[in-house]
Write a protein that holds these residues in place. Structure first.
Motif, PDB file in Angstrom:
ATOM      1  N   HIS A 106       0.827  -1.213   0.000  1.00 10.07           N
ATOM      2  CA  HIS A 106       0.000   0.000   0.000  1.00 10.07           C
ATOM      3  C   HIS A 106       0.864   1.268   0.000  1.00 10.07           C
ATOM      4  CE1 HIS A 106      -3.867  -1.920   0.211  1.00 10.07           C
ATOM      5  NE2 HIS A 106      -3.505  -2.638   1.260  1.00 10.07           N
ATOM      6  N   VAL A 107       2.003   1.214   0.698  1.00  6.01           N
ATOM      7  CA  VAL A 107       2.920   2.364   0.681  1.00  6.01           C
ATOM      8  C   VAL A 107       3.380   2.630  -0.755  1.00  6.01           C
ATOM      9  CG1 VAL A 107       5.175   3.232   1.436  1.00  6.01           C
ATOM     10  CG2 VAL A 107       3.715   1.996   3.058  1.00  6.01           C
ATOM     11  N   LEU A 108       3.694   1.560  -1.470  1.00 10.69           N
ATOM     12  CA  LEU A 108       4.169   1.717  -2.853  1.00 10.69           C
ATOM     13  C   LEU A 108       3.046   2.154  -3.791  1.00 10.69           C
ATOM     14  CD1 LEU A 108       6.644  -1.285  -3.213  1.00 10.69           C
ATOM     15  CD2 LEU A 108       7.130   1.099  -2.633  1.00 10.69           C
ATOM     16  N   LEU A 109       1.826   1.778  -3.491  1.00 10.23           N
ATOM     17  CA  LEU A 109       0.698   2.220  -4.322  1.00 10.23           C
ATOM     18  C   LEU A 109       0.472   3.725  -4.181  1.00 10.23           C
ATOM     19  CD1 LEU A 109      -1.650  -0.821  -3.775  1.00 10.23           C
ATOM     20  CD2 LEU A 109      -0.798  -0.020  -5.982  1.00 10.23           C
ATOM     21  N   GLU A 110       0.714   4.247  -2.988  1.00 11.30           N
ATOM     22  CA  GLU A 110       0.642   5.701  -2.795  1.00 11.30           C
ATOM     23  C   GLU A 110       1.735   6.383  -3.620  1.00 11.30           C
ATOM     24  OE1 GLU A 110      -1.665   7.589  -1.203  1.00 11.30           O
ATOM     25  OE2 GLU A 110      -2.699   5.677  -1.039  1.00 11.30           O
ATOM     26  N   LEU A 160       9.569   2.674   2.112  1.00 13.51           N
ATOM     27  CA  LEU A 160       9.094   1.621   3.010  1.00 13.51           C
ATOM     28  C   LEU A 160       9.622   1.820   4.425  1.00 13.51           C
ATOM     29  CD1 LEU A 160       9.319  -1.497   0.677  1.00 13.51           C
ATOM     30  CD2 LEU A 160       7.379   0.032   1.080  1.00 13.51           C
ATOM     31  N   ASP A 161      10.733   2.531   4.558  1.00 10.51           N
ATOM     32  CA  ASP A 161      11.294   2.829   5.879  1.00 10.51           C
ATOM     33  C   ASP A 161      11.124   4.303   6.244  1.00 10.51           C
ATOM     34  OD1 ASP A 161      12.301   0.178   6.396  1.00 10.51           O
ATOM     35  OD2 ASP A 161      13.774   0.564   4.827  1.00 10.51           O
ATOM     36  N   ASN A 162      10.271   4.986   5.487  1.00 13.44           N
ATOM     37  CA  ASN A 162      10.033   6.411   5.708  1.00 13.44           C
ATOM     38  C   ASN A 162       8.796   6.579   6.602  1.00 13.44           C
ATOM     39  OD1 ASN A 162       8.513   8.962   5.012  1.00 13.44           O
ATOM     40  ND2 ASN A 162      10.449   9.392   3.970  1.00 13.44           N
ATOM     41  N   LYS A 163       8.992   7.196   7.741  1.00 15.47           N
ATOM     42  CA  LYS A 163       7.911   7.320   8.726  1.00 15.47           C
ATOM     43  C   LYS A 163       6.702   8.066   8.158  1.00 15.47           C
ATOM     44  CE  LYS A 163       6.899   8.867  13.411  1.00 15.47           C
ATOM     45  NZ  LYS A 163       7.293   9.736  14.519  1.00 15.47           N
ATOM     46  N   GLU A 164       6.947   9.153   7.444  1.00 11.26           N
ATOM     47  CA  GLU A 164       5.835   9.952   6.890  1.00 11.26           C
ATOM     48  C   GLU A 164       5.023   9.166   5.863  1.00 11.26           C
ATOM     49  OE1 GLU A 164       7.114  13.707   5.367  1.00 11.26           O
ATOM     50  OE2 GLU A 164       7.874  14.393   7.304  1.00 11.26           O
ATOM     51  N   ALA A 165       5.735   8.411   5.015  1.00 13.82           N
ATOM     52  CA  ALA A 165       5.043   7.618   3.986  1.00 13.82           C
ATOM     53  C   ALA A 165       4.182   6.541   4.640  1.00 13.82           C
ATOM     54  CB  ALA A 165       6.062   6.985   3.043  1.00 13.82           C
ATOM     55  N   ARG A 166       4.684   5.932   5.684  1.00 14.10           N
ATOM     56  CA  ARG A 166       3.932   4.888   6.385  1.00 14.10           C
ATOM     57  C   ARG A 166       2.727   5.491   7.116  1.00 14.10           C
ATOM     58  NH1 ARG A 166       6.998   0.041   6.519  1.00 14.10           N
ATOM     59  NH2 ARG A 166       5.810  -0.765   8.298  1.00 14.10           N
ATOM     60  N   GLU A 167       2.935   6.655   7.714  1.00 10.03           N
ATOM     61  CA  GLU A 167       1.840   7.323   8.430  1.00 10.03           C
ATOM     62  C   GLU A 167       0.730   7.763   7.468  1.00 10.03           C
ATOM     63  OE1 GLU A 167       1.135   7.644  11.597  1.00 10.03           O
ATOM     64  OE2 GLU A 167       2.944   6.535  12.153  1.00 10.03           O
ATOM     65  N   GLU A 168       1.118   8.148   6.258  1.00  8.74           N
ATOM     66  CA  GLU A 168       0.123   8.573   5.264  1.00  8.74           C
ATOM     67  C   GLU A 168      -0.838   7.423   4.951  1.00  8.74           C
ATOM     68  OE1 GLU A 168      -0.244  10.347   0.705  1.00  8.74           O
ATOM     69  OE2 GLU A 168       1.732   9.787   1.471  1.00  8.74           O
ATOM     70  N   VAL A 169      -0.285   6.213   4.798  1.00  4.79           N
ATOM     71  CA  VAL A 169      -1.133   5.047   4.518  1.00  4.79           C
ATOM     72  C   VAL A 169      -2.039   4.753   5.709  1.00  4.79           C
ATOM     73  CG1 VAL A 169      -1.123   2.551   4.108  1.00  4.79           C
ATOM     74  CG2 VAL A 169       0.428   4.030   2.827  1.00  4.79           C
ATOM     75  N   LYS A 170      -1.487   4.791   6.913  1.00  2.00           N
ATOM     76  CA  LYS A 170      -2.293   4.521   8.106  1.00  2.00           C
ATOM     77  C   LYS A 170      -3.420   5.538   8.253  1.00  2.00           C
ATOM     78  CE  LYS A 170       1.332   2.177  10.681  1.00  2.00           C
ATOM     79  NZ  LYS A 170       2.377   2.300  11.718  1.00  2.00           N
ATOM     80  N   SER A 171      -3.104   6.783   7.934  1.00  2.00           N
ATOM     81  CA  SER A 171      -4.099   7.859   8.017  1.00  2.00           C
ATOM     82  C   SER A 171      -5.233   7.626   7.013  1.00  2.00           C
ATOM     83  CB  SER A 171      -3.401   9.191   7.749  1.00  2.00           C
ATOM     84  OG  SER A 171      -4.334  10.212   7.610  1.00  2.00           O
ATOM     85  N   LYS A 172      -4.881   7.213   5.798  1.00  2.00           N
ATOM     86  CA  LYS A 172      -5.908   6.948   4.775  1.00  2.00           C
ATOM     87  C   LYS A 172      -6.754   5.736   5.159  1.00  2.00           C
ATOM     88  CE  LYS A 172      -4.175   9.213   0.680  1.00  2.00           C
ATOM     89  NZ  LYS A 172      -4.041   9.136  -0.771  1.00  2.00           N
TER      90      LYS A 172
END
Length: 215
Positions: A106-110, A160-172
């Motif tokens: 999902h991170v990569l799909l963003e 994949l190890d970027n906190k902001e990118a991971r948080e964006e997916v969790k937020s969505k």
């Protein structure tokens, strides 16, 4: 010029009915000849957010989660295979098939969305998982998927190890859950109306025609 019909598809990479639902929607769009009138964005949903790194045997997982016997599972899988065949998609269920964690997908799909490659990557991952016996939680498989659709693998994998990118997916994910979505696929039109489940092509055609006529 009229605004495009915005279609949000809330789904998971390892959800067979999401694959079937999208292929039906795609066929409906194609048969109506409205490819230039719609804009699709994939939204993240994890069927199994707590799935461990090593994954879980599919038969065991489905029995544990849904209470389906092996016989019921085989029947359901045959139904999916038949539906897939009708829509030009191959489901290859085999002994040892594992359900896996999909968060990094999902991170990569963003990431892919920023380059207009989201649908391409989504289908690459679904094909890898369901048709090619590949583990889409494995970063080497994810890397190859990025390359296959012409994206920068190094740049994508770094997220994949970027906190902001991971948080964006969790937020969505949280946003769609708060909108009341608890099963996938859920296909949302202009953020106003929605269709759930893998509907037949004709159902999607009717919905699309009605929305385009009234927009």
């Amino acid at each position: 010029m009229k605004d495009k019909l915005k279609i949000d598809i809330v789904s998971d990479v390892v959800c067979p009915w999401c694959t079937i639902g999208y292929k039906s929607l795609e066929k409906a769009i194609s048969e109506l000849g409205i490819q230039d009138q719609v804009e699709i964005e994939w939204q993240p949903f994890e069927l199994n957010p707590n799935m461990p790194v090593e994954g879980q045997d599919l038969t065991e997982h489905i029995e544990e989660k849904y209470g389906l016997s092996l016989e019921q599972q085989k029947e359901s899988q045959q139904h999916m295979k038949d539906a897939g065949d009708d829509l030009g998609f191959t489901f290859d269920y085999f002994d040892g098939f594992k359900m896996v964690n999909t968060f990094e997908g999902h991170v990569l799909l963003e990431y892919a969305h920023k380059f207009g490659k989201q649908t391409e990557l989504k289908m690459r991952l679904m094909t890898a998982f369901f048709s090619e016996r590949q583990d889409v939680s494995d970063r080497s498989i994810l890397k190859q998927a990025l390359l296959d659709v012409g994206l920068n693998a190094e740049e994508g994998l770094a997220l994949l190890d970027n906190k902001e990118a991971r948080e964006e997916v969790k937020s969505k994910e949280l946003y769609w859950q708060q909108m009341g979505i608890s099963s996938v696929p859920t296909i949302v039109f202009n953020r106003k109306s929605a269709v759930t489940g893998a509907q037949p092509v004709d159902v999607f055609k009717n919905v699309l025609q009605e929305l385009l006529e009234t927009s």
